[in-house]
Design a protein around this motif. Structure first.
Motif, PDB file in Angstrom:
ATOM      1  N   ILE A  65       0.836  -1.198   0.000  1.00  0.00           N
ATOM      2  CA  ILE A  65       0.000   0.000   0.000  1.00  0.00           C
ATOM      3  C   ILE A  65       0.874   1.253   0.000  1.00  0.00           C
ATOM      4  CG2 ILE A  65      -1.600   1.360   1.411  1.00  0.00           C
ATOM      5  CD1 ILE A  65      -2.858  -1.311   2.286  1.00  0.00           C
ATOM      6  N   ARG A  66       1.901   1.258   0.823  1.00  0.00           N
ATOM      7  CA  ARG A  66       2.807   2.409   0.873  1.00  0.00           C
ATOM      8  C   ARG A  66       3.484   2.637  -0.482  1.00  0.00           C
ATOM      9  NH1 ARG A  66       3.704   4.468   5.825  1.00  0.00           N
ATOM     10  NH2 ARG A  66       3.039   3.268   7.651  1.00  0.00           N
ATOM     11  N   GLU A  67       3.898   1.556  -1.139  1.00  0.00           N
ATOM     12  CA  GLU A  67       4.532   1.683  -2.453  1.00  0.00           C
ATOM     13  C   GLU A  67       3.552   2.250  -3.477  1.00  0.00           C
ATOM     14  OE1 GLU A  67       5.845  -2.256  -3.241  1.00  0.00           O
ATOM     15  OE2 GLU A  67       7.567  -2.151  -1.867  1.00  0.00           O
ATOM     16  N   SER A  68       2.294   1.808  -3.419  1.00  0.00           N
ATOM     17  CA  SER A  68       1.287   2.304  -4.360  1.00  0.00           C
ATOM     18  C   SER A  68       1.051   3.801  -4.165  1.00  0.00           C
ATOM     19  CB  SER A  68      -0.032   1.542  -4.175  1.00  0.00           C
ATOM     20  OG  SER A  68       0.120   0.167  -4.450  1.00  0.00           O
ATOM     21  N   VAL A  69       0.961   4.233  -2.907  1.00  0.00           N
ATOM     22  CA  VAL A  69       0.750   5.649  -2.630  1.00  0.00           C
ATOM     23  C   VAL A  69       1.946   6.465  -3.097  1.00  0.00           C
ATOM     24  CG1 VAL A  69       0.504   7.367  -0.782  1.00  0.00           C
ATOM     25  CG2 VAL A  69      -0.819   5.233  -0.699  1.00  0.00           C
ATOM     26  N   LYS A  70       3.145   5.975  -2.839  1.00  0.00           N
ATOM     27  CA  LYS A  70       4.352   6.705  -3.227  1.00  0.00           C
ATOM     28  C   LYS A  70       4.422   6.869  -4.751  1.00  0.00           C
ATOM     29  CE  LYS A  70       8.394   8.628  -2.353  1.00  0.00           C
ATOM     30  NZ  LYS A  70       9.464   7.918  -1.636  1.00  0.00           N
ATOM     31  N   ARG A  71       4.071   5.819  -5.475  1.00  0.00           N
ATOM     32  CA  ARG A  71       4.105   5.914  -6.956  1.00  0.00           C
ATOM     33  C   ARG A  71       3.090   6.921  -7.469  1.00  0.00           C
ATOM     34  NH1 ARG A  71       4.558   0.216  -6.788  1.00  0.00           N
ATOM     35  NH2 ARG A  71       2.309   0.055  -7.154  1.00  0.00           N
ATOM     36  N   GLU A  72       1.915   6.949  -6.860  1.00  0.00           N
ATOM     37  CA  GLU A  72       0.838   7.787  -7.376  1.00  0.00           C
ATOM     38  C   GLU A  72       0.961   9.240  -6.929  1.00  0.00           C
ATOM     39  OE1 GLU A  72      -2.149   8.752  -9.724  1.00  0.00           O
ATOM     40  OE2 GLU A  72      -1.365   6.703  -9.600  1.00  0.00           O
ATOM     41  N   GLY A  74       3.814  10.568  -5.136  1.00  0.00           N
ATOM     42  CA  GLY A  74       5.176  11.083  -5.086  1.00  0.00           C
ATOM     43  C   GLY A  74       5.659  11.355  -3.674  1.00  0.00           C
ATOM     44  N   ARG A  75       4.824  11.062  -2.702  1.00  0.00           N
ATOM     45  CA  ARG A  75       5.175  11.218  -1.293  1.00  0.00           C
ATOM     46  C   ARG A  75       4.670  10.002  -0.524  1.00  0.00           C
ATOM     47  NH1 ARG A  75       2.374  16.717   0.101  1.00  0.00           N
ATOM     48  NH2 ARG A  75       1.159  16.169  -1.747  1.00  0.00           N
ATOM     49  N   ASP A  76       5.230   9.797   0.666  1.00  0.00           N
ATOM     50  CA  ASP A  76       4.872   8.622   1.455  1.00  0.00           C
ATOM     51  C   ASP A  76       3.502   8.774   2.088  1.00  0.00           C
ATOM     52  OD1 ASP A  76       7.307   7.298   0.996  1.00  0.00           O
ATOM     53  OD2 ASP A  76       8.285   8.379   2.635  1.00  0.00           O
ATOM     54  N   ALA A  77       2.823   7.637   2.258  1.00  0.00           N
ATOM     55  CA  ALA A  77       1.632   7.609   3.108  1.00  0.00           C
ATOM     56  C   ALA A  77       2.048   7.956   4.534  1.00  0.00           C
ATOM     57  CB  ALA A  77       0.993   6.221   3.065  1.00  0.00           C
ATOM     58  N   THR A  78       1.201   8.685   5.254  1.00  0.00           N
ATOM     59  CA  THR A  78       1.539   9.056   6.628  1.00  0.00           C
ATOM     60  C   THR A  78       1.292   7.919   7.598  1.00  0.00           C
ATOM     61  OG1 THR A  78      -0.685   9.967   6.995  1.00  0.00           O
ATOM     62  CG2 THR A  78       1.018  11.473   6.164  1.00  0.00           C
ATOM     63  N   ASP A  79       0.425   6.983   7.248  1.00  0.00           N
ATOM     64  CA  ASP A  79       0.112   5.856   8.124  1.00  0.00           C
ATOM     65  C   ASP A  79      -0.720   4.856   7.337  1.00  0.00           C
ATOM     66  OD1 ASP A  79       0.007   4.383  10.524  1.00  0.00           O
ATOM     67  OD2 ASP A  79      -1.887   5.306  11.130  1.00  0.00           O
ATOM     68  N   VAL A  80      -0.585   3.572   7.687  1.00  0.00           N
ATOM     69  CA  VAL A  80      -1.460   2.525   7.163  1.00  0.00           C
ATOM     70  C   VAL A  80      -1.872   1.678   8.359  1.00  0.00           C
ATOM     71  CG1 VAL A  80      -1.732   0.561   5.615  1.00  0.00           C
ATOM     72  CG2 VAL A  80      -0.288   2.498   4.929  1.00  0.00           C
ATOM     73  N   SER A  81      -3.155   1.714   8.712  1.00  0.00           N
ATOM     74  CA  SER A  81      -3.647   0.990   9.889  1.00  0.00           C
ATOM     75  C   SER A  81      -4.650  -0.067   9.475  1.00  0.00           C
ATOM     76  CB  SER A  81      -4.312   1.968  10.870  1.00  0.00           C
ATOM     77  OG  SER A  81      -3.361   2.828  11.438  1.00  0.00           O
ATOM     78  N   PHE A  82      -4.422  -1.291   9.945  1.00  0.00           N
ATOM     79  CA  PHE A  82      -5.360  -2.389   9.769  1.00  0.00           C
ATOM     80  C   PHE A  82      -6.167  -2.504  11.057  1.00  0.00           C
ATOM     81  CE2 PHE A  82      -3.130  -5.185   6.342  1.00  0.00           C
ATOM     82  CZ  PHE A  82      -2.987  -4.075   5.536  1.00  0.00           C
ATOM     83  N   VAL A  83      -7.479  -2.370  10.959  1.00  0.00           N
ATOM     84  CA  VAL A  83      -8.347  -2.312  12.132  1.00  0.00           C
ATOM     85  C   VAL A  83      -9.396  -3.407  12.036  1.00  0.00           C
ATOM     86  CG1 VAL A  83      -9.911  -0.857  13.460  1.00  0.00           C
ATOM     87  CG2 VAL A  83      -7.987   0.184  12.235  1.00  0.00           C
ATOM     88  N   CYS A  84      -9.522  -4.180  13.071  1.00  0.00           N
ATOM     89  CA  CYS A  84     -10.534  -5.229  13.156  1.00  0.00           C
ATOM     90  C   CYS A  84     -11.647  -4.757  14.088  1.00  0.00           C
ATOM     91  CB  CYS A  84      -9.892  -6.503  13.695  1.00  0.00           C
ATOM     92  SG  CYS A  84     -11.045  -7.870  13.970  1.00  0.00           S
ATOM     93  N   CYS A  85     -12.836  -4.800  13.747  1.00  0.00           N
ATOM     94  CA  CYS A  85     -13.472  -5.287  12.531  1.00  0.00           C
ATOM     95  C   CYS A  85     -14.769  -4.508  12.350  1.00  0.00           C
ATOM     96  CB  CYS A  85     -13.812  -6.766  12.621  1.00  0.00           C
ATOM     97  SG  CYS A  85     -12.383  -7.859  12.705  1.00  0.00           S
ATOM     98  N   ASP A  86     -15.348  -4.544  11.147  1.00  0.00           N
ATOM     99  CA  ASP A  86     -16.632  -3.881  10.942  1.00  0.00           C
ATOM    100  C   ASP A  86     -17.759  -4.796  11.431  1.00  0.00           C
ATOM    101  OD1 ASP A  86     -17.053  -5.810   8.974  1.00  0.00           O
ATOM    102  OD2 ASP A  86     -16.707  -4.429   7.301  1.00  0.00           O
ATOM    103  N   ASN A  87     -19.004  -4.397  11.187  1.00  0.00           N
ATOM    104  CA  ASN A  87     -20.145  -5.165  11.701  1.00  0.00           C
ATOM    105  C   ASN A  87     -20.302  -6.528  11.046  1.00  0.00           C
ATOM    106  OD1 ASN A  87     -20.848  -3.110  13.467  1.00  0.00           O
ATOM    107  ND2 ASN A  87     -22.187  -2.099  11.983  1.00  0.00           N
ATOM    108  N   HIS A  88     -19.540  -6.763   9.969  1.00  0.00           N
ATOM    109  CA  HIS A  88     -19.566  -8.069   9.303  1.00  0.00           C
ATOM    110  C   HIS A  88     -18.307  -8.869   9.593  1.00  0.00           C
ATOM    111  CE1 HIS A  88     -23.102  -6.669   7.131  1.00  0.00           C
ATOM    112  NE2 HIS A  88     -22.440  -5.578   6.797  1.00  0.00           N
ATOM    113  N   ALA A  89     -17.551  -8.452  10.605  1.00  0.00           N
ATOM    114  CA  ALA A  89     -16.303  -9.117  11.014  1.00  0.00           C
ATOM    115  C   ALA A  89     -15.233  -9.038   9.932  1.00  0.00           C
ATOM    116  CB  ALA A  89     -16.554 -10.575  11.407  1.00  0.00           C
ATOM    117  N   ASN A  90     -15.316  -8.023   9.095  1.00  0.00           N
ATOM    118  CA  ASN A  90     -14.323  -7.817   8.050  1.00  0.00           C
ATOM    119  C   ASN A  90     -13.290  -6.770   8.481  1.00  0.00           C
ATOM    120  OD1 ASN A  90     -15.574  -9.636   6.278  1.00  0.00           O
ATOM    121  ND2 ASN A  90     -16.913  -8.030   5.456  1.00  0.00           N
ATOM    122  N   LEU A  91     -12.118  -6.870   7.883  1.00  0.00           N
ATOM    123  CA  LEU A  91     -11.022  -5.960   8.192  1.00  0.00           C
ATOM    124  C   LEU A  91     -11.277  -4.581   7.591  1.00  0.00           C
ATOM    125  CD1 LEU A  91      -8.083  -5.988   9.429  1.00  0.00           C
ATOM    126  CD2 LEU A  91      -7.285  -6.318   7.081  1.00  0.00           C
TER     127      LEU A  91
END
Length: 335
Positions: A65-72, A74-91
């Motif tokens: 994800i960070r690489e994709s943001v940097k390519r598009e 030209g600067r780094d993502a400030t953060d990438v957070s994986f959070v569990c979970c929505d009401n359907h138990a999805n990430l």
């Protein structure tokens, strides 16, 4: 309860017992994207909603994800957070972007002290963290009316009462370690325990200072404690300097925005005109970004704050938030 559940599910994701679990990606959300082309960034990501990912693959997925943001961008993502979970138990994935609505938030300098907390309170803190996931699964209710959390789940409640007993008799020690210890684990336990101490302006000041700690878990624990204190009493709520947290809504770190929104959702209930003007002038774009997140547990506080900025009557505003009238609330706040 939102804060307790988020803490428990974060602990679950990092638990060794969960390492073989896979998640479907439910939502990919963004913030900090003012004046960036969000549709192009979303399309460029290597991961998409509906993809399935295993916990051991989280680090590599974040890097992609960070690489994709940097390519598009030209600067780094400030953060990438994986959070569990929505009401359907999805990430859920929250991606911080370096647009105009993202501003660097300055943290405290790292302390250098070597003196440690007693082993007894460190063990109690570890036990409370271990029991939190069980509590959410078995008896999720929590009483915050006393200014500190007391779970309906007996094993966790017993541990919390033991932390309360320690904090009552050792507040000066706790505050000292929270401010001075070089070890993040010491400061984490101290921030959590301080929330169970006697309510005072000194307690509030120490937690406010810890809300700028260089360690994200310390900040998280301190702001959760402040949120519980604010909910328990209007008098105590008035002791918390809301302006300190208004600028945190623009942080490039998801946990900062999430907990600042949670706390300001409480502190803005009194509709102090100065606070509402500050929020509008300093964080309107960030609040609108957060209000558009699809998970209501993470978006409802921003929606309520925007409605208060717009002057919408509280009862009517609560109904609008419950019905998902997001665009109407945002448009009113803009005006």
């Amino acid at each position: 309860m939102k804060a307790l559940a988020a803490l428990a599910l974060t602990l679950f994701v990092v638990s060794a017992l969960a390492q073989d679990k896979t998640f479907a990606i439910g939502e990919i959300e963004f913030y900090g994207y003012s004046h960036l082309q969000l549709d192009r960034i979303r399309t460029a990501l290597a991961l998409h909603e509906g993809d399935v990912i295993a916990i051991p693959d989280f680090p590599a997925a974040k890097e992609k994800i960070r690489e994709s943001v940097k390519r598009e961008v030209g600067r780094d993502a400030t953060d990438v957070s994986f959070v569990c979970c929505d009401n359907h138990a999805n990430l859920m994935i929250y991606i911080g972007l370096p647009g105009d609505s993202s501003r660097r938030f300055r943290y405290n300098a790292l302390p250098k002290g070597s003196v440690r907390l007693p082993r007894s309170i460190l063990d109690l803190y570890d036990r409370a963290m271990d029991l939190t996931m069980e509590a959410v699964q078995k008896q999720p209710a929590e009483d915050n009316s006393k200014g500190y959390g007391l779970s309906a789940y007996p094993p966790l409640r017993e541990t919390q009462l033991a932390i309360r007993k320690f904090a009552i008799h050792n507040e000066l020690l706790i505050r000292s370690r929270l401010r001075s210890s070089a070890e993040p684990g010491q400061r984490r336990a101290a921030a959590h325990a301080l929330g169970y101490a006697r309510q005072s302006k000194a307690q509030i000041a120490a937690l406010v200072h810890a809300s700028r700690d260089a360690d994200g878990t310390v900040r998280n624990d301190a702001m959760r404690a402040l949120g519980v204190l604010a909910l328990s009493s209007e008098k105590i709520s008035a002791w918390i300097p809301a302006e300190h947290f208004a600028r945190m809504l623009n942080s490039g770190v998801w946990e900062d925005r999430n907990k600042a929104g949670l706390l300001l959702g409480v502190l803005s209930r009194g509709r102090d005109p100065r606070l509402l003007r500050l929020l509008r002038s300093e964080a309107l774009d960030s609040l609108m970004e957060m209000a558009r997140w699809r998970d209501p547990n993470h978006a409802s506080d921003a929606r309520m704050i925007l409605g208060r900025i717009a002057g919408i009557e509280e009862g009517h505003l609560a109904k609008m938030v419950a019905s998902g009238s997001v665009d109407e609330i945002i448009n009113a706040a803009r005006r």
